[in-house]
Enzyme design. Sequence first.
Site, PDB file in Angstrom:
ATOM      1  N   GLU A 138       0.816  -1.250   0.096  1.00  0.00           N
ATOM      2  CA  GLU A 138      -0.076   0.017   0.095  1.00  0.00           C
ATOM      3  C   GLU A 138       1.010   1.395  -0.058  1.00  0.00           C
ATOM      4  O   GLU A 138       0.561   2.161  -0.782  1.00  0.00           O
ATOM      5  CB  GLU A 138      -1.049   0.225   1.146  1.00  0.00           C
ATOM      6  CG  GLU A 138      -2.028  -1.349   1.223  1.00  0.00           C
ATOM      7  CD  GLU A 138      -2.769  -1.363  -0.191  1.00  0.00           C
ATOM      8  OE1 GLU A 138      -3.069  -0.310  -0.882  1.00  0.00           O
ATOM      9  OE2 GLU A 138      -3.037  -2.574  -0.288  1.00  0.00           O
ATOM     10  N   HIS A 141       1.712   2.256  -3.475  1.00  0.00           N
ATOM     11  CA  HIS A 141       0.725   3.125  -3.939  1.00  0.00           C
ATOM     12  C   HIS A 141       0.948   4.489  -3.669  1.00  0.00           C
ATOM     13  O   HIS A 141       0.988   5.483  -4.761  1.00  0.00           O
ATOM     14  CB  HIS A 141      -0.603   2.669  -3.722  1.00  0.00           C
ATOM     15  CG  HIS A 141      -1.354   1.294  -4.377  1.00  0.00           C
ATOM     16  ND1 HIS A 141      -1.361   1.209  -5.699  1.00  0.00           N
ATOM     17  CD2 HIS A 141      -1.582   0.367  -3.702  1.00  0.00           C
ATOM     18  CE1 HIS A 141      -1.751   0.065  -6.029  1.00  0.00           C
ATOM     19  NE2 HIS A 141      -1.880  -0.788  -4.772  1.00  0.00           N
TER      20      HIS A 141
END
Length: 171
Positions: A138, A141
């Site tokens: 994550e 990202h």
Amino acid sequence: MVREILVYPDKRLKVVSKDVINFDKELHKLLEDMKETMYANEGIGLAAIQIGVAQNVLVINLANEEGEQDPANLVEIINPVILESEGSITYQEGCLSVPSFYEDVERKENIKVRYFDRLGLMIEKELDGLMAIAFQHELDHLNGHLFIEKLSFLKRKKFEKEWKKKLKERK
């Protein structure tokens, strides 16, 4: 509210997110929407940029032994940083922004992290296993990267060919 997840090759997924400054109602609404969106799409993690919001915000909720996600185990992560990392682990990853594609990715096995909760309280933790993998996935990202960028040249070429074919079939 369940929001639309951006899908590769959407250029907005390449945007580098900015730190959250205001820990306010707007942030809380974003966190609620991210949680609902993640659950609706059967994910274990979601970065704000995946729903088009370029802020350093993620949510992670790993499934328990029964394969269920207990809302009490949801972790809201704001302005995350990795302070230390060690070891190496390979895990088959998938991504809500690259649906139905899974591939082995090498990541750090143990990480020490710092982040803030929804109220702006700083948290430092040591993570390992799937939680460490999800955190790194994550965090990528938020820095404008997808897990497919970690693939070898040959695997990436194969992926791109299959992905283009899949996109044509959807149209």
